[in-house]
Design an enzyme around this catalytic site. Sequence first.
Site, mmCIF file in Angstrom:
data_model
loop_
_atom_site.group_PDB
_atom_site.id
_atom_site.type_symbol
_atom_site.label_atom_id
_atom_site.label_comp_id
_atom_site.label_asym_id
_atom_site.label_seq_id
_atom_site.Cartn_x
_atom_site.Cartn_y
_atom_site.Cartn_z
ATOM 1 N N HIS A 84 0.822 -1.218 0.000
ATOM 2 C CA HIS A 84 0.000 0.000 0.000
ATOM 3 C C HIS A 84 0.855 1.267 0.000
ATOM 4 O O HIS A 84 0.365 2.335 -0.337
ATOM 5 C CB HIS A 84 -1.057 -0.017 1.118
ATOM 6 N N ASP A 205 1.244 -7.680 2.337
ATOM 7 C CA ASP A 205 1.342 -6.241 2.057
ATOM 8 C C ASP A 205 2.805 -5.802 1.894
ATOM 9 O O ASP A 205 3.368 -5.159 2.775
ATOM 10 C CB ASP A 205 0.657 -5.467 3.184
ATOM 11 N N SER A 607 4.018 2.178 8.517
ATOM 12 C CA SER A 607 3.805 1.225 7.437
ATOM 13 C C SER A 607 5.101 1.018 6.683
ATOM 14 O O SER A 607 5.756 1.987 6.308
ATOM 15 C CB SER A 607 2.742 1.724 6.468
HETATM 16 N N1 ARG Z 1 -4.773 0.381 7.595
HETATM 17 C C1 ARG Z 1 -3.486 0.464 6.945
HETATM 18 C C2 ARG Z 1 -2.979 1.905 7.023
HETATM 19 O O1 ARG Z 1 -3.483 2.688 7.753
HETATM 20 C C3 ARG Z 1 -3.529 -0.049 5.553
HETATM 21 C C4 ARG Z 1 -4.283 0.803 4.573
HETATM 22 C C5 ARG Z 1 -4.292 0.308 3.158
HETATM 23 N N2 ARG Z 1 -5.217 -0.780 2.944
HETATM 24 C C6 ARG Z 1 -6.545 -0.624 2.652
HETATM 25 N N3 ARG Z 1 -7.288 -1.700 2.513
HETATM 26 N N4 ARG Z 1 -7.128 0.536 2.497
HETATM 27 O O2 ARG Z 1 -2.355 2.509 6.181
HETATM 28 N N1 GLU Z 2 -1.236 1.294 7.639
HETATM 29 C C1 GLU Z 2 -0.649 2.344 8.407
HETATM 30 C C2 GLU Z 2 0.357 3.191 7.632
HETATM 31 O O1 GLU Z 2 0.241 3.390 6.469
HETATM 32 C C3 GLU Z 2 -0.044 1.765 9.623
HETATM 33 C C4 GLU Z 2 -1.142 1.379 10.485
HETATM 34 C C5 GLU Z 2 -1.177 2.216 11.727
HETATM 35 O O2 GLU Z 2 -1.807 3.280 11.735
HETATM 36 O O3 GLU Z 2 -0.541 1.745 12.674
HETATM 37 O O4 GLU Z 2 1.231 3.807 8.164
#
Ligand code: ARG
Ligand code: GLU
Length: 671
Positions: A84, A205, A607
């Site tokens: 991502h 991921d 991330s």
């Molecule tokens: N929750 C993770 C973050 O905050 C992954 C986001 C990307 N994935 C998604 N299904 N939208 O960045």
């Molecule tokens: N998916 C999140 C990011 O892009 C990390 C998840 C979180 O917030 O810990 O940084």
Amino acid sequence: MKKFLVTIAALVAAASGAIADEGMWLPSLIGERIADMKAKGFELTAEDIYSVNQAALKDAIVLFGRGCTGELVSAEGLLLTNHHCGYGQIQYHSSVEHDYLTNGFWAMNRGEELPNPGLTVSFLQRMEDVTARVEAGETPEAIKAEAEEDGKFSASVESLYYNNKYYLFVYQVYRDIRLVGAPPSSIGKFGGDTDNWMWPRHTGDFSVFRIYADKDNQPADYSKDNVPYTPKRHFTISTKGAKEGDFTFVYGFPGSTREYVTSDFVDYTLNHSNPAKIHLRTLRLDIISAAQEADVATRIMYASKHANIANAWKKWQGESLGLARRNTVEKKQVYEARFEQWAAGTEYEGVLGSLHAKYAELLPYAVTRDYYNEAIYAIELMGFANRPKRMTDVSYKDYSPAIDKAIAKEMLREFGENVAPEFVPQWYADRLAEAGSVDAFVEWLFANSCLASKAAYVEAKAAGYDFAEDPAVKMRAAFDEVASEKVGKPYKSLNNEITALYKTYMRGQMVFEPERSFYPDANLTLRVAYGSVAGYEAADGVYHKPYTTLDGIIEKDNPEIYDYDIPQSLRDIYASKEYGRWGVELNGRYTIPVAFLAKNHTTGGNSGSPILNGRGELLGINFDRTWLSTMSDLDYDSDICRNISVDIRYVLFVIDKIGGAGYLLDEMTLN
Ligand code: ARG
Ligand code: GLU
């Protein structure tokens, strides 16, 4: 007896200043944590983590782009981050003929690696406490300029602990970064928004890049003559995994936390901001989802927008649940009462009262700002109206006027019902009165704006239309004017007063609790978090194990559901059980490890961060937290907060067996 033991343990913890598992520590001060880390399983030294004299683990970590982390895994500049995090680049190289998002991409040699204009990675050279210099009158700008050495480096001076400390961060920025590989989205985004922020999780991921440099190993613009960068340090990869209870640490760039705010801010988040923002996004997502379900082309067109809107939407819900469950507002109020009692007669007396009063003044502006950002500026047409000159035919590639119109009706209705009349622009109030209803106004707007569809735009442009006359441009200007003058200005000036009070309150908290170790709030600077691999009690009687496996992917696999439709090659390998060097006994069966949980205190920006074992070897790549963890941005709870990482063995398995790019493993250091 049991009670007595608990009390002793609590006392020992307090005396050593340990806050179990909580904290994002400055690498240059990690020496203060080393005793605690060693007691928990860390086997290296502070100098191994951060050093200005010798290569250290910090030299194998980069700020990837503007908001993710990445890590070096070979002596030839090979870098891992999340799928991502590389999504924009993968999408950029994708076309109908080469759909890398869907099918994945693997360079089969260096010549096939794809350049990415605009993408940079930043290595931290050094960090330095410059508080004394700032206090002696040097400006942060001057300190920054000096450290940049005429463009050799990029530097920033950041405030820590609400302006009680200032640190200089000096980076070397590389700008020829090439895409080496990415799994298909059915692996890299497996589970999609359904599983996002959730456990059990099965997302692969990750994506792979390579840093290029000039012949002297220095940063350079893209050139075919550039060569792979030789890092000072790269991570050794552990292929042995970890088990529940094992020490881990996460080394990366957490974006933003607010651990030391008053109950007022938590109350605003829990009872005002989050509910409003969640409700507004629910309305938008319902409209988009319905359109996506009705039409395949729309599903693809709005996939990325849907994912972006849903990500924070889901996070806020988890955060609110967590804050409510932990009674964070009440807990802070109790703490504040104790603080005030203690502060009587000191220089900290009254600071909380002033903060409460300023927050009360701020509230109407803060809430109105939320409505501007999440309602008015959520209308895509308002985005177009902000840059009519920069619009092109391509701007309309992923745009449905019908969806936007439906959203505009809902957003303006919500705005009207929730925002005080003094913050409603006169231009809009007049047009609304003329039209008679929000729906009629929106119909009028979309019928008359030359920005509201590609056809109208193309025609207007050909005819030399003056976009300054466009109703959407006028609407945007009217809202911007109020947002800036009547909301933004008072908001900013109150916020400045609040920040000034926090300088005192922060210092006061440190004096009030001399035994507590205070770490600075995250601000996208390099930090170390540490904690053990751990499952958690998700609900009464429900224990979530810390590891997931390929078997769980197969259980979720469903060709009918977009988010769970895995590549046939993965099904075939599972059926054959021919896992080769990647097969292990886990959760009671022969399988492939996929993702795991640990107690590291992380946030957005982490991330792509490396998650490491006690010897500093790479166990996986951090990519998420569980839903109920996300309140850790305000209030960390080691019983429930878990970061989610993809197991490096799954990453290697996918590169090797699914990507057919096993040659990349030859340049890695596997242990
Ligand atoms: N929750 C993770 C973050 O905050 C992954 C986001 C990307 N994935 C998604 N299904 N939208 O960045
Ligand atoms: N998916 C999140 C990011 O892009 C990390 C998840 C979180 O917030 O810990 O940084």
